[in-house]
Design a protein around this motif. Structure first.
Motif, PDB file in Angstrom:
ATOM      1  N   SER A   1      83.090 -45.738  51.147  1.00 53.22           N
ATOM      2  CA  SER A   1      82.012 -45.224  51.792  1.00 53.22           C
ATOM      3  C   SER A   1      80.973 -44.791  51.174  1.00 53.22           C
ATOM      4  O   SER A   1      79.865 -44.504  51.575  1.00 53.22           O
ATOM      5  CB  SER A   1      82.714 -44.136  52.872  1.00 53.22           C
ATOM      6  N   SER A   2      81.426 -44.335  49.984  1.00 51.70           N
ATOM      7  CA  SER A   2      80.382 -43.576  48.785  1.00 51.70           C
ATOM      8  C   SER A   2      79.954 -44.401  47.880  1.00 51.70           C
ATOM      9  O   SER A   2      78.868 -44.261  47.067  1.00 51.70           O
ATOM     10  CB  SER A   2      80.802 -42.648  48.208  1.00 51.70           C
ATOM     11  N   ILE A   3      80.214 -45.808  47.999  1.00 59.35           N
ATOM     12  CA  ILE A   3      79.834 -46.841  47.007  1.00 59.35           C
ATOM     13  C   ILE A   3      78.391 -47.202  46.950  1.00 59.35           C
ATOM     14  O   ILE A   3      78.040 -47.610  48.595  1.00 59.35           O
ATOM     15  CB  ILE A   3      80.594 -47.955  46.936  1.00 59.35           C
ATOM     16  N   ARG A   4      77.350 -47.284  46.061  1.00 59.86           N
ATOM     17  CA  ARG A   4      76.224 -47.975  46.179  1.00 59.86           C
ATOM     18  C   ARG A   4      76.281 -49.768  45.980  1.00 59.86           C
ATOM     19  O   ARG A   4      76.938 -50.067  44.995  1.00 59.86           O
ATOM     20  CB  ARG A   4      75.061 -47.278  45.326  1.00 59.86           C
ATOM     21  N   VAL A   5      75.711 -50.238  46.709  1.00 55.39           N
ATOM     22  CA  VAL A   5      75.736 -51.815  46.614  1.00 55.39           C
ATOM     23  C   VAL A   5      74.183 -52.034  45.745  1.00 55.39           C
ATOM     24  O   VAL A   5      73.284 -51.845  46.254  1.00 55.39           O
ATOM     25  CB  VAL A   5      75.874 -52.738  47.636  1.00 55.39           C
ATOM     26  N   LEU A   6      74.540 -52.735  44.431  1.00 54.73           N
ATOM     27  CA  LEU A   6      73.102 -52.924  43.696  1.00 54.73           C
ATOM     28  C   LEU A   6      73.202 -54.608  43.452  1.00 54.73           C
ATOM     29  O   LEU A   6      74.207 -55.262  43.134  1.00 54.73           O
ATOM     30  CB  LEU A   6      73.406 -52.286  42.252  1.00 54.73           C
TER      31      LEU A   6
ATOM     32  N   ILE B   1      80.314 -46.938  41.846  1.00 55.12           N
ATOM     33  CA  ILE B   1      81.327 -46.130  42.154  1.00 55.12           C
ATOM     34  C   ILE B   1      81.063 -44.801  41.513  1.00 55.12           C
ATOM     35  O   ILE B   1      81.214 -44.545  40.459  1.00 55.12           O
ATOM     36  CB  ILE B   1      82.712 -46.574  41.917  1.00 55.12           C
ATOM     37  N   PRO B   2      80.645 -43.787  42.356  1.00 54.87           N
ATOM     38  CA  PRO B   2      80.398 -42.294  41.849  1.00 54.87           C
ATOM     39  C   PRO B   2      81.623 -41.786  41.227  1.00 54.87           C
ATOM     40  O   PRO B   2      82.671 -41.801  41.864  1.00 54.87           O
ATOM     41  CB  PRO B   2      79.932 -41.603  42.958  1.00 54.87           C
ATOM     42  N   ILE B   3      81.497 -41.277  39.976  1.00 58.76           N
ATOM     43  CA  ILE B   3      82.662 -40.769  39.258  1.00 58.76           C
ATOM     44  C   ILE B   3      82.976 -39.473  40.140  1.00 58.76           C
ATOM     45  O   ILE B   3      84.304 -39.164  40.196  1.00 58.76           O
ATOM     46  CB  ILE B   3      82.269 -40.359  37.787  1.00 58.76           C
ATOM     47  N   ALA B   4      82.326 -38.682  40.622  1.00 55.70           N
ATOM     48  CA  ALA B   4      82.681 -37.520  41.184  1.00 55.70           C
ATOM     49  C   ALA B   4      83.553 -37.613  42.461  1.00 55.70           C
ATOM     50  O   ALA B   4      84.333 -36.920  42.674  1.00 55.70           O
ATOM     51  CB  ALA B   4      81.295 -36.791  41.656  1.00 55.70           C
ATOM     52  N   VAL B   5      83.281 -38.963  43.183  1.00 57.86           N
ATOM     53  CA  VAL B   5      84.039 -39.310  44.440  1.00 57.86           C
ATOM     54  C   VAL B   5      85.484 -39.945  43.920  1.00 57.86           C
ATOM     55  O   VAL B   5      86.387 -39.447  44.282  1.00 57.86           O
ATOM     56  CB  VAL B   5      83.360 -40.260  45.341  1.00 57.86           C
TER      57      VAL B   5
END
Length: 638
Positions: free
Chosen positions: A31-36, A111-115
């Motif tokens: 849910s927190s992933i950004r698609v590039l 994938i955000p490292i904080a998540v």
């Protein structure tokens, strides 16, 4: 969960390490992933770029990782679908040392490292997968091997060998940290940190940690004007301090930093914040430890170009062995790690020699013998080896043998430079007698086993402890066949080997005193190799051969297997297994202390407790001796 998150979840669960997480956890991450969407030749990050707050997974397409080498861009690896890359922000603070560029139109998940960090912190298995081969040592950046797995950092490639090394690997840390009190003025603390070139200071009361201040606190709280420099340091310190015990492993320390989102760990006597300080562990300490990961050492061995580089790596292995023993890590685990690195060094020495000499004219196999083959060489002891080359037509025999003798001479000379001294008895592949064709070796082994004792100076029981290091596996299979064929019902062989094993003098006198050397350079010292270890090694080998147990060379493992194969005498075998480990540890510690092979121990220097431990370890030898006499019906030494 929306449809895109579901699609990402289903994709991730097919790949390591995401397959170690459950669907709910993956859904939260997805849910927190950004698609590039990367166009062809689009650069995601390049050398010296600041680190991103995410790492990446290739969803489709192809991304190349490259470095600048000799003024040219050199591609290190190609990241296909499912490949993870860009892990550097997890384990280091300095900038990227590689470039990531889309080779074709690609889709990448950021994938955000904080998540992701909390899931790593709560799952050691995931952490170990990410951490396994990470090292900021730039020498690891040149690995061009083909790997089948999907974990790639900008420094190294995950090989998929799950052996838990990180959970045993020792950490070196600062045992003399900068300590101050909470009422010290911030300006004074900053000056102390600068003068001592430290990025942290521990705040203590009666040497008990109550807080920590780092250069990050100075920049984020002082430089920004939030606190005046005249305040006391307890105003900006972080607390409570995260504490660990001094025997914390690399993975455990990494786990603690990830779990608590800190960059420093305080080492105390018992690992709590209620006991006195022993030191401080920083992220830099973890980076240095990662560079000495046995997996990293093996990669460096594969890339080494000469004996000098191999020697430096072997010295680092010695440090790992010493620190692991001091941490009371199981000796069996230490031996496994040491043998893998030793084998890699031996193999690379052969490879380097081939590169210098040219391609071999025939198939061959290089065998290690004795302690190396038994995976028991923790110290730098003799190198013992033999070489077998395939049968060739008579007119080519001399030229082929000349090549392999020269190859062996180059290899043994390299290993001697590394620190493995040449066997004084000539049991070495560079000796023409120990460099023969398959047919010649088969005849030699058959002669030794059918007519033992005819030529005492040439037969040696160590030749039933051999391990292929390099070359054609079929040659080893041919040797195995002749060896085990001749161990069946060979009364003469066992009579010779048994009496040879029993010929060793007892380690203790009638009055339970250690029998020490009476003269020579080792006068008054106890020969732990000859009087204690060799009888156990010989006994384990004999029984293993007699029961037809194949594929096990290690003495400890042999005794363990014998306890299963011959349950009637299981207690004796298990006692011998424990005794062997204890004696090996004594010898290794002695060798480390004196920088030698540890063969001769000064009993007077041992504590009373250690002397008793040593005596107790010798106790099973009498029972083993009696069992040898009974099993092989020996009477000569009864």
């Amino acid at each position: 969960m929306n449809s895109i998150a579901v699609q990402i979840t289903n994709f991730l669960k097919e790949y390591v390490p995401f397959n170690r997480l459950n669907t709910e956890e993956l859904g939260e991450i997805a849910s927190s992933i950004r698609v590039l969407n990367l166009e062809k030749n689009k650069t995601l990050f390049k050398i010296n770029d600041p680190l991103h707050d995410s790492f990446y997974v290739v969803a489709s397409g192809l991304v190349n990782l490259s470095i600048i080498s000799d003024a040219e861009e050199t591609i290190l690896t190609k990241c296909h679908e499912g490949t993870i890359f860009g892990l550097r922000p997890f384990f280091a603070k300095n900038n990227y040392i590689m470039t990531a560029k889309a080779r074709e139109e690609s889709v990448v998940y950021a994938i955000p490292i904080a998540v992701f960090r909390p899931f790593v912190a709560s799952n050691p298995d995931v952490l170990n997968l990410l951490l396994e081969n990470f090292s900021v040592d730039k020498r690891n950046a040149g690995d061009n091997e083909n790997f089948e797995n999907n974990l790639i950092s900008e420094n190294s490639i995950f090989t998929g060998q799950q052996n838990g090394m990180q959970f045993f690997q020792n950490l070196s840390f600062n045992t003399n940290p900068l300590i101050t009190s909470g009422n010290t003025v911030i300006k004074e603390v900053a000056q102390l940190m600068a003068e001592n070139r430290m990025n942290n200071a521990l705040i203590c009361e009666k040497n008990i940690p109550v807080g920590i201040v780092t250069d990050m606190d100075m920049s984020s709280k002082i430089a920004t004007g939030r606190f005046p420099i005249s305040d006391s340091v307890d105003a900006i310190m972080s607390y409570p301090v995260i504490t660990v015990s001094e025997n914390v492993s690399l993975a455990e320390a990494q786990l603690m930093m990830l779990k608590h989102n800190v960059t420093h760990l305080c080492v105390t006597i018992d690992g709590s914040d209620k006991t006195e300080i022993k030191g401080i562990i920083t992220e830099h300490d973890l980076i240095l430890a990662q560079a000495n990961n046995p997996g990293v050492l093996i990669k460096e061995i594969k890339r080494s170009q000469n004996a000098s580089e191999l020697k430096q790596i072997r010295r680092r292995l010695a440090d790992i062995i010493q620190s692991s023993i001091q941490k009371n890590i199981p000796l069996t685990h230490i031996s496994n790690i040491a043998s893998e690195v030793n084998f890699a060094i031996l193999k690379r020495a052969v490879e380097q020699s081939i590169l210098e000499l040219g391609s071999p004219p025939a198939r061959f196999a290089w065998f290690s013998v004795g302690s190396q083959a038994r995976k028991e060489q923790l110290l730098l002891t003799d190198q013992e080896s033999f070489l077998v080359f395939e049968d060739v037509v008579p007119e080519k025999y001399k030229a082929v043998k000349d090549y392999f003798v020269e190859l062996a001479q180059k290899t043994t000379a390299k290993l001697e430079k590394v620190g493995y001294v040449i066997c004084p008895n000539g049991h070495i592949a560079s000796n023409m007698i120990w460099c023969k064709s398959v047919s010649d070796w088969l005849k030699q082994f058959e002669s030794w086993m059918k007519n033992p004792g005819e030529k005492n100076n040439q037969i040696s029981s160590i030749f039933f402890d051999y391990e292929i290091i390099f070359g054609d596996q079929r040659i080893e299979e041919a040797l195995n066949s002749i060896v085990f064929e001749n161990t069946t019902n060979n009364t003469l062989l066992y009579d010779f080997l048994g009496n040879d094993a029993l010929r060793t003098n007892s380690p203790l006198s009638f009055f339970k005193k250690f029998l020490v050397e009476e003269e020579g350079p080792f006068k008054d010292k106890f020969d732990i190799k000859t009087r204690a270890l060799l009888p156990l090694i010989d006994g384990a080998r004999m029984f293993t051969m007699s029961f037809g147990i194949k594929g096990i060379n290690n003495t400890y493992v042999r005794f363990k297997q014998l306890a299963i194969t011959d349950p009637k005498h299981a207690e004796i075998y298990l006692d011998c297994a424990d005794a062997y480990l204890t004696l090996t540890k004594f010898r290794t510690l002695e060798g480390i202390k004196n920088d030698d092979n540890g063969q001769f121990i000064n009993i007077e220097e041992l504590s009373k407790i250690d002397r008793e431990k040593l005596k107790n370890a010798l106790a099973p030898m009498k029972e083993l001796e009696d069992l040898i006499k009974h099993k092989f019906q020996l009477t000569q030494f009864s």
